[in-house]
Design a protein around this motif. Sequence first.
Motif, mmCIF file in Angstrom:
data_model
loop_
_atom_site.group_PDB
_atom_site.id
_atom_site.type_symbol
_atom_site.label_atom_id
_atom_site.label_comp_id
_atom_site.label_asym_id
_atom_site.label_seq_id
_atom_site.Cartn_x
_atom_site.Cartn_y
_atom_site.Cartn_z
ATOM 1 N N LEU A 156 66.773 24.683 17.176
ATOM 2 C CA LEU A 156 66.712 26.171 17.255
ATOM 3 C C LEU A 156 66.554 26.890 18.432
ATOM 4 O O LEU A 156 66.959 27.654 19.199
ATOM 5 N N THR A 157 65.403 26.253 19.026
ATOM 6 C CA THR A 157 64.938 26.812 20.125
ATOM 7 C C THR A 157 65.952 26.622 21.468
ATOM 8 O O THR A 157 66.189 27.506 21.929
ATOM 9 N N LEU A 158 66.426 25.087 21.232
ATOM 10 C CA LEU A 158 67.674 25.033 22.455
ATOM 11 C C LEU A 158 68.842 25.996 22.078
ATOM 12 O O LEU A 158 69.547 26.444 23.115
ATOM 13 N N THR A 159 69.222 26.316 20.973
ATOM 14 C CA THR A 159 70.145 27.008 20.670
ATOM 15 C C THR A 159 69.950 28.625 21.379
ATOM 16 O O THR A 159 70.730 29.052 21.868
ATOM 17 N N ILE A 160 68.648 29.128 20.886
ATOM 18 C CA ILE A 160 68.538 30.550 21.295
ATOM 19 C C ILE A 160 68.345 30.413 23.049
ATOM 20 O O ILE A 160 69.043 31.279 23.617
ATOM 21 N N ILE A 161 67.926 29.441 23.423
ATOM 22 C CA ILE A 161 68.049 29.279 25.109
ATOM 23 C C ILE A 161 69.480 29.315 25.499
ATOM 24 O O ILE A 161 70.017 30.058 26.265
ATOM 25 N N ALA A 162 70.153 28.499 24.806
ATOM 26 C CA ALA A 162 71.678 28.539 24.937
ATOM 27 C C ALA A 162 72.243 29.607 24.975
ATOM 28 O O ALA A 162 73.182 30.040 26.018
ATOM 29 N N ILE A 163 72.114 30.387 23.903
ATOM 30 C CA ILE A 163 72.730 31.625 23.722
ATOM 31 C C ILE A 163 72.221 32.769 24.793
ATOM 32 O O ILE A 163 73.180 33.450 25.290
ATOM 33 N N LEU A 164 71.124 32.705 25.264
ATOM 34 C CA LEU A 164 70.739 33.528 26.418
ATOM 35 C C LEU A 164 71.232 33.093 27.781
ATOM 36 O O LEU A 164 71.557 34.017 28.341
ATOM 37 N N VAL A 165 71.282 31.898 27.708
ATOM 38 C CA VAL A 165 71.258 31.543 29.350
ATOM 39 C C VAL A 165 72.902 30.990 29.499
ATOM 40 O O VAL A 165 73.311 31.429 30.625
ATOM 41 N N LEU A 166 73.607 30.255 28.526
ATOM 42 C CA LEU A 166 74.787 29.877 29.040
ATOM 43 C C LEU A 166 75.866 31.100 29.296
ATOM 44 O O LEU A 166 76.356 30.878 30.339
ATOM 45 N N PRO A 167 76.004 32.304 28.559
ATOM 46 C CA PRO A 167 76.808 33.307 28.957
ATOM 47 C C PRO A 167 76.382 33.911 30.347
ATOM 48 O O PRO A 167 77.279 34.147 31.021
ATOM 49 N N ALA A 168 75.073 34.129 30.493
ATOM 50 C CA ALA A 168 74.794 34.458 31.766
ATOM 51 C C ALA A 168 75.320 33.686 33.012
ATOM 52 O O ALA A 168 75.581 34.066 33.962
ATOM 53 N N LEU A 169 74.840 32.491 32.552
ATOM 54 C CA LEU A 169 75.427 31.429 33.584
ATOM 55 C C LEU A 169 76.958 31.357 34.033
ATOM 56 O O LEU A 169 77.150 31.356 35.242
ATOM 57 N N PHE A 170 77.561 31.545 32.963
ATOM 58 C CA PHE A 170 79.068 31.514 33.346
ATOM 59 C C PHE A 170 79.588 32.672 33.797
ATOM 60 O O PHE A 170 80.305 32.711 34.650
ATOM 61 N N ALA A 171 78.750 34.017 33.413
ATOM 62 C CA ALA A 171 79.059 35.025 34.118
ATOM 63 C C ALA A 171 78.745 35.155 35.741
ATOM 64 O O ALA A 171 79.374 35.480 36.482
ATOM 65 N N PHE A 172 77.700 34.337 35.883
ATOM 66 C CA PHE A 172 77.241 34.110 37.246
ATOM 67 C C PHE A 172 78.196 33.254 38.097
ATOM 68 O O PHE A 172 78.414 33.823 39.132
ATOM 69 N N ILE A 173 78.728 32.279 37.427
ATOM 70 C CA ILE A 173 79.794 31.594 38.276
ATOM 71 C C ILE A 173 80.785 32.275 38.551
ATOM 72 O O ILE A 173 81.214 32.371 39.717
ATOM 73 N N ILE A 174 81.446 33.004 37.560
ATOM 74 C CA ILE A 174 82.589 33.990 37.644
ATOM 75 C C ILE A 174 82.145 34.899 38.749
ATOM 76 O O ILE A 174 83.033 35.171 39.673
ATOM 77 N N GLY A 175 81.067 35.676 38.347
ATOM 78 C CA GLY A 175 80.910 36.792 39.436
ATOM 79 C C GLY A 175 80.481 36.269 40.962
ATOM 80 O O GLY A 175 81.140 36.789 41.593
ATOM 81 N N GLY B 141 77.942 33.840 22.557
ATOM 82 C CA GLY B 141 76.800 33.861 21.775
ATOM 83 C C GLY B 141 76.864 33.795 20.417
ATOM 84 O O GLY B 141 76.238 32.934 19.713
ATOM 85 N N GLY B 142 78.331 34.097 19.941
ATOM 86 C CA GLY B 142 78.266 33.779 18.342
ATOM 87 C C GLY B 142 78.618 32.484 17.895
ATOM 88 O O GLY B 142 77.976 31.695 17.190
ATOM 89 N N TYR B 143 79.560 31.625 19.191
ATOM 90 C CA TYR B 143 79.760 30.313 18.646
ATOM 91 C C TYR B 143 78.324 29.545 18.642
ATOM 92 O O TYR B 143 78.252 28.712 18.072
ATOM 93 N N GLY B 144 77.680 29.856 19.809
ATOM 94 C CA GLY B 144 76.238 29.292 19.848
ATOM 95 C C GLY B 144 75.535 29.098 18.736
ATOM 96 O O GLY B 144 75.097 28.025 18.150
#
Lengths: 307, 384
Positions: free
Chosen positions: B123-142, B75-78
């Motif tokens: 900015l829009t894509l950034t906010i989406i990325a911050i919310l979605v990418l980590p969740a997606l990453f967690a989804f894959i690991i999970g 999130g921070g890096y995004g």
Amino acid sequence: MDEYTSSELVSIFAMQGFAGISLFSVLLLMALGLAIIFGQMGVINMAHGEFMAVGAYVTYFMSSLTENYFPSFMPYYFIFAIVAAFIVAGILGYLAEFALIRHLYKRPLDTLLATWGLSLIMQQSFRTLFGAREVSPALPDWLLGSYQPTETIDIPINGMFVLGLTAVVTFAVFYLLYRSSWGLRVRATTQNRTMSGAVGINTKKIDRYTFALGCGIAGIAGAAFTTIASTGPTTGTLYIVDTFMVVVFGGAASLFGTIVSAFSIAQAQSILEFFISGSMAKVYTLFALVLILMFKPEGLFASKVRR
Amino acid sequence: MNFVYEKLMGGKQGFFGFLILATLILVIFPVFLDIFRLNLVGKYLTYAFAAVSLVLLWGYGGILSLGQGVFFGLGGYGMAMFLKLEASSAENTKIQSTPGIPDFMDWNQITSLPWFWEPFNSLTLTIIAILVLPALFAFIIGAAMFKRRVGGVYFAIITQVIAVILTILIVGQQGFTGGINGITDLRTLNGWDITSDNAKYIFYFLNAFLLLVVIVISRFILTSKFGSLLLAIRDKEDRVRFSGYDVSNFKIFIFSFSAMVSAIGGAMFTLQVGFMSPSFVGIVPSIEMVIFCAIGGRMSLIGAVYGTLLINFGKTTFSETFPELWLFLMGGLFISVVMFFPNGLAGIWNDYGHHITDRLPFGKKPKKVESTQSVEEKADESTA
């Protein structure tokens, strides 16, 4: 890779392979201790790296003591340093088990947190006692130098010594766990604590000595570690994750699995290191391990026990 | 109204706790602290996102993740990537050999913007990325882990390894990530100076507000049927499975949700502190987040916030005056919490707090709203 001739490649593999063997020895010694503590007892000992650092600092202490007061004893002190490292780390492990771990056997995830707290305290103690600077003991002359079978291959003697030490310790652990009556009691306790208690095994005592043994072996790993790198207060944390990976990848309760996995991890990392940067070699190795563990969560050599 | 009261606040005790916390961070801190200190509190509160997410994941779900720093960092890096791109406009970077790309890329002889940086121009894509990418990453690991029934200790170790991998990757790939220094020199957000006091106030309140929203949503999750299932999974996973539930889906969901919450914290961190570096990603920050949660009380959403504030205040005060003592204190605190107060501050409050509230004029004996036992049972479960 194209610019190397095939004979050069052979030499590279041989030398990186021997570099890997030093790493393998330290990882295996660390992992043997952890395999006993984590694999047999189920305690996630995050302070394991600090017990290794204890061994390294004891070696350093012994070397400066010998250097200053008995210089003529220099060639032999290292053997005694290994024994001292084992004893000191073992005693500390015994105390840690008595004060901390024995209250937490029923909460394995909490052992992780408590031992992390322990590792913070130990790190700060190293810093207070020995300073923040990295230290390394003066090695006896016979450990320095190298052996050259051909012109392009150059094998350091300390690496071979550490390998021999590792072989001795591994064999001792194997004998102790699988051939002695004490080992029988350890394995009985870890498989079924209540039942073992019922047949007259003093499980509390077994726990304490098992933990102490694991920490003592970490101490030996520390002594071996001083021959290949210098020791600082945070040295232990650098190896703890790798060590856990070795144990998990090998299959938590399998001694043979631990050996195989320590060897493959160390070799993969050290051979890759020659061709790509060291950090990327580590990334690829760890990433491959995570992928393999996702398909084979129980590790390479799972003990075939119905749970 | 009843819905709001029971489901979103968790009944009377939860409501009062929430009200006190909201007053503290929205009124008391801004009134009594100068902007420097307030900014510091704001920074601590970003860690509280991760601590709250761990209450859901670890306290209720029984899944100990030692990789919350990964999601916080993503999130921070995004956010940092977006701000950095804005700071590296062609005119700001005209002295570089390739203008228009971040300075550290130029230092590392990279001549064009890497593809994965492109979306962060918007900015829009950034906010989406911050919310979605980590969740997606967690989804894959999970999905990979929970579907194969990897849990407990092994999950903790693997998430830890992932944190190590990501840290080494960020440090090693200096040209793409800024390396060990991280992404620094962040100045503006859509042309608005983020280093001004004004902006710091706004970010503080935005951060506090988001944290309260996250707590309310988390409370809703916990008071719903899903929350009861989560507790059931923690205590006796097999029984829930035998009752016909697909346990792994619930675990994957809560892991992804906690990742998203941590990532929001990370993004707010970047906005308030003005940089992001790998030292907020690896093992140590991840375990520290678990510490915050454990000290505050792994079963209490609000306790986790207090735990975070307390530890960070302690860390700042002690490490300034007695740097040697701090690690001893921290280690000792950690051991004692695990051994004597497994439910942290919130547990102490639940056990002894009624002595205080009973004496207040409006006070009645509070009911225990959260189960405080069965920590040991859970442990039995994961050893089996």
